[in-house]
Design a protein around this motif. Structure first.
Motif, PDB file in Angstrom:
ATOM      1  N   VAL A   1      38.391  41.427  38.843  1.00  0.00           N
ATOM      2  CA  VAL A   1      39.413  42.287  39.438  1.00  0.00           C
ATOM      3  C   VAL A   1      40.019  43.127  38.334  1.00  0.00           C
ATOM      4  O   VAL A   1      40.456  42.591  37.296  1.00  0.00           O
ATOM      5  CB  VAL A   1      40.478  41.458  40.147  1.00  0.00           C
ATOM      6  CG1 VAL A   1      41.547  42.368  40.748  1.00  0.00           C
ATOM      7  CG2 VAL A   1      39.853  40.586  41.231  1.00  0.00           C
ATOM      8  N   SER A   2      40.054  44.417  38.558  1.00  0.00           N
ATOM      9  CA  SER A   2      40.590  45.337  37.548  1.00  0.00           C
ATOM     10  C   SER A   2      42.106  45.306  37.574  1.00  0.00           C
ATOM     11  O   SER A   2      42.725  44.634  38.400  1.00  0.00           O
ATOM     12  CB  SER A   2      40.092  46.748  37.807  1.00  0.00           C
ATOM     13  OG  SER A   2      40.657  47.255  39.009  1.00  0.00           O
TER      14      SER A   2
ATOM     15  N   GLU B   1      35.114  44.003  22.979  1.00  0.00           N
ATOM     16  CA  GLU B   1      36.219  43.063  23.163  1.00  0.00           C
ATOM     17  C   GLU B   1      35.718  41.695  23.631  1.00  0.00           C
ATOM     18  O   GLU B   1      36.224  40.655  23.203  1.00  0.00           O
ATOM     19  CB  GLU B   1      37.218  43.640  24.163  1.00  0.00           C
ATOM     20  CG  GLU B   1      37.994  44.823  23.623  1.00  0.00           C
ATOM     21  CD  GLU B   1      39.046  45.309  24.593  1.00  0.00           C
ATOM     22  OE1 GLU B   1      39.155  44.682  25.683  1.00  0.00           O
ATOM     23  OE2 GLU B   1      39.752  46.284  24.288  1.00  0.00           O
ATOM     24  N   VAL B   2      34.718  41.690  24.495  1.00  0.00           N
ATOM     25  CA  VAL B   2      34.176  40.407  24.957  1.00  0.00           C
ATOM     26  C   VAL B   2      33.538  39.646  23.805  1.00  0.00           C
ATOM     27  O   VAL B   2      33.703  38.419  23.655  1.00  0.00           O
ATOM     28  CB  VAL B   2      33.176  40.642  26.100  1.00  0.00           C
ATOM     29  CG1 VAL B   2      32.449  39.327  26.454  1.00  0.00           C
ATOM     30  CG2 VAL B   2      33.892  41.175  27.327  1.00  0.00           C
TER      31      VAL B   2
ATOM     32  N   HIS C   1      35.372  35.338  29.750  1.00  0.00           N
ATOM     33  CA  HIS C   1      35.942  36.409  28.912  1.00  0.00           C
ATOM     34  C   HIS C   1      35.864  37.760  29.615  1.00  0.00           C
ATOM     35  O   HIS C   1      36.776  38.593  29.476  1.00  0.00           O
ATOM     36  CB  HIS C   1      35.204  36.459  27.574  1.00  0.00           C
ATOM     37  CG  HIS C   1      35.520  35.284  26.693  1.00  0.00           C
ATOM     38  ND1 HIS C   1      36.755  35.091  26.097  1.00  0.00           N
ATOM     39  CD2 HIS C   1      34.766  34.210  26.298  1.00  0.00           C
ATOM     40  CE1 HIS C   1      36.745  33.984  25.361  1.00  0.00           C
ATOM     41  NE2 HIS C   1      35.529  33.414  25.479  1.00  0.00           N
ATOM     42  N   LEU C   2      34.819  37.990  30.395  1.00  0.00           N
ATOM     43  CA  LEU C   2      34.718  39.253  31.143  1.00  0.00           C
ATOM     44  C   LEU C   2      35.857  39.378  32.144  1.00  0.00           C
ATOM     45  O   LEU C   2      36.475  40.431  32.273  1.00  0.00           O
ATOM     46  CB  LEU C   2      33.361  39.330  31.868  1.00  0.00           C
ATOM     47  CG  LEU C   2      32.155  39.764  31.033  1.00  0.00           C
ATOM     48  CD1 LEU C   2      30.876  39.618  31.838  1.00  0.00           C
ATOM     49  CD2 LEU C   2      32.312  41.211  30.549  1.00  0.00           C
ATOM     50  N   ARG C   3      36.130  38.293  32.886  1.00  0.00           N
ATOM     51  CA  ARG C   3      37.200  38.357  33.877  1.00  0.00           C
ATOM     52  C   ARG C   3      38.540  38.648  33.204  1.00  0.00           C
ATOM     53  O   ARG C   3      39.329  39.434  33.702  1.00  0.00           O
ATOM     54  CB  ARG C   3      37.287  37.057  34.659  1.00  0.00           C
ATOM     55  CG  ARG C   3      36.169  36.874  35.669  1.00  0.00           C
ATOM     56  CD  ARG C   3      36.495  35.727  36.618  1.00  0.00           C
ATOM     57  NE  ARG C   3      36.616  34.461  35.912  1.00  0.00           N
ATOM     58  CZ  ARG C   3      35.622  33.616  35.662  1.00  0.00           C
ATOM     59  NH1 ARG C   3      34.384  33.912  36.073  1.00  0.00           N
ATOM     60  NH2 ARG C   3      35.844  32.490  35.041  1.00  0.00           N
TER      61      ARG C   3
ATOM     62  N   SER D   1      42.510  43.427  32.370  1.00  0.00           N
ATOM     63  CA  SER D   1      43.460  44.227  31.594  1.00  0.00           C
ATOM     64  C   SER D   1      43.064  45.697  31.495  1.00  0.00           C
ATOM     65  O   SER D   1      43.720  46.477  30.801  1.00  0.00           O
ATOM     66  CB  SER D   1      43.584  43.643  30.177  1.00  0.00           C
ATOM     67  OG  SER D   1      42.327  43.742  29.500  1.00  0.00           O
ATOM     68  N   MET D   2      41.993  46.101  32.181  1.00  0.00           N
ATOM     69  CA  MET D   2      41.490  47.479  32.090  1.00  0.00           C
ATOM     70  C   MET D   2      41.419  48.097  33.477  1.00  0.00           C
ATOM     71  O   MET D   2      41.311  47.392  34.491  1.00  0.00           O
ATOM     72  CB  MET D   2      40.092  47.503  31.447  1.00  0.00           C
ATOM     73  CG  MET D   2      40.090  46.978  30.018  1.00  0.00           C
ATOM     74  SD  MET D   2      38.410  46.918  29.317  1.00  0.00           S
ATOM     75  CE  MET D   2      38.028  48.670  29.236  1.00  0.00           C
ATOM     76  N   THR D   3      41.517  49.380  33.534  1.00  0.00           N
ATOM     77  CA  THR D   3      41.355  50.115  34.792  1.00  0.00           C
ATOM     78  C   THR D   3      39.870  50.387  35.039  1.00  0.00           C
ATOM     79  O   THR D   3      39.020  50.255  34.155  1.00  0.00           O
ATOM     80  CB  THR D   3      42.111  51.454  34.747  1.00  0.00           C
ATOM     81  OG1 THR D   3      41.538  52.296  33.743  1.00  0.00           O
ATOM     82  CG2 THR D   3      43.598  51.224  34.465  1.00  0.00           C
TER      83      THR D   3
END
Length: 386
Positions: free
Chosen positions: A61-62, A133-134, A110-112, A117-119
């Motif tokens: 979820v973005s 980042e991941v 880590h992806l979730r 935190s990103m749009t």
């Protein structure tokens, strides 16, 4: 050799039994070379050091609350150092396939966290940032289990049926379509212009070809006309030369005929006229002599006889001129000299007769008659009688 074991290049040989390994590990690690292992007393196991792959397909979820399905591929392996081999061996030696399962779960978490935190716009436009980042957040956790990640590739981000990504991309699609249409129109215009230019070039080439062909045809026609006229012109020139030659020949014939007429008609007529003139002069001279004889008493009989015969003598002498070819060199003076010569010849004959007969006055007559002879002597070369 019995009891001697060698690991493969992409394997680590783990020997358990006997003394302990590095850092108090329950086994010793051997890589890159062989080791003599006592049977029964030692146990050998092999841990793969080859590259492994794990796939992740996780719903995230973005930051806007939009559910996204993210698919990624992780390339990882056991670290080459002894500590990583020990950590991985203690965790995955009995079931090494669990390394891919565990790695996938770790990266899914880590992806979730990072996608939350990103749009969506950032996820779409900054995929490399997401992958970095991941990797950074999972590096420490992966090191604990003896694994290192070589790469992380985000394969796809899908929003399902929400249509958010499509709506987000609609302006870009419209702009791209508009640019595509513009480009297509420009291409069509360029193509039309190129076709028109090609048509103009073809028309110009056809025109130039027609002009050159016309010039060539004109030159051929002119050459053929000249060739056709060459025969008649040569024939006309030849006929003109023939006419000129004939004219010259006719002129020469006319000149020759004129000369013949002069020789046959004019010259004899002139000679006859001169003869008549000479006879007239002789007659006049006779009359003069008769007058002089009448004045002289001592020569009457003889002079009369000679005087009577003188015209006949001169006439006989002059008769020879009618058939003679007389060339008069100095015109009227020459004709006069001929007449004087004939009269002089008659007087000379008269004097000779007188001397032979002893007639008085014969001595004086030659003197009187010598004077015209002397006068005639200066021009003797002017008359020729043949």
């Amino acid at each position: 050799m019995f009891g001697y074991r060698v690991p493969a290049p992409d394997q680590a040989m783990l020997i358990s039994g006997g003394r302990r390994g590095h850092g108090g590990a329950p086994f010793r690690v051997v890589t890159g070379h062989g080791k003599f292992v006592l049977p029964v007393f030692r146990k050998v196991r092999f841990l793969t050091l080859a590259m492994c792959e794990a796939e992740v397909a996780e719903k995230c979820v973005s930051r806007q609350g939009i559910t996204l399905t993210v698919r990624a591929v992780i390339a990882f392996k056991v670290g080459n150092d002894t500590e990583s081999i020990v950590n991985a061996g203690q965790r995955f030696l009995s079931d090494q396939e669990q390394m891919a399962v565990l790695t996938g779960r770790i990266f899914a978490g880590h992806l979730r966290a990072i996608i939350g935190s990103m749009t969506v716009e950032e996820l779409i436009t900054e995929r490399q940032k997401l992958a970095t980042e991941v990797l950074d957040t999972s590096k420490a956790e992966m090191a604990k289990i003896g694994l290192i990640v070589d790469s992380l590739q985000i394969q796809s981000i899908d929003d399902g049926d929400t249509g958010y990504i499509d709506a987000m991309s609609a302006p870009h699609k419209a702009a791209i379509q508009r640019q595509a249409q513009i480009a297509q129109a420009q291409a069509s215009q360029a193509s039309a212009e190129a076709e028109q230019e090609a048509a103009r070039n073809q028309a110009e080439y056809a025109r130039q070809t027609a002009v050159v062909q016309a010039q060539y045809n004109a030159e051929v026609d002119r050459a053929q006309a000249q060739a056709a006229q060459a025969g008649p012109l040569a024939e006309a020139h030849a006929q003109q030369e023939v006419l000129s030659a004939r004219t010259e020949l006719a002129q020469r014939a006319a000149d020759l005929r004129q000369q013949q007429l002069v020789a046959e008609i004019v010259k004899p007529a002139e000679a006859e006229a001169e003869r008549i003139r000479v006879v007239a002069l002789a007659e006049a001279e006779r009359m003069k002599i008769q007058a002089e004889a009448a004045a002289s008493h001592g020569r009457v009989a003889l002079d009369r006889m000679l005087i009577d015969q003188l015209p006949q003598i001169v006439k006989e002498a002059a008769s020879g001129l009618s058939g003679a070819n007389v060339n008069v060199l100095n015109g009227a003076d020459g004709l006069g000299e001929i007449a004087a010569g004939l009269v002089g010849q008659g007087l000379t004959i008269l004097d000779a007769v007188r001397r032979n007969m002893g007639a008085p006055g014969a001595e004086d007559e030659p003197k009187r008659r010598d004077e015209p002879k002397r006068r005639r002597g200066a021009d003797d070369g002017a008359v020729e009688i043949r």
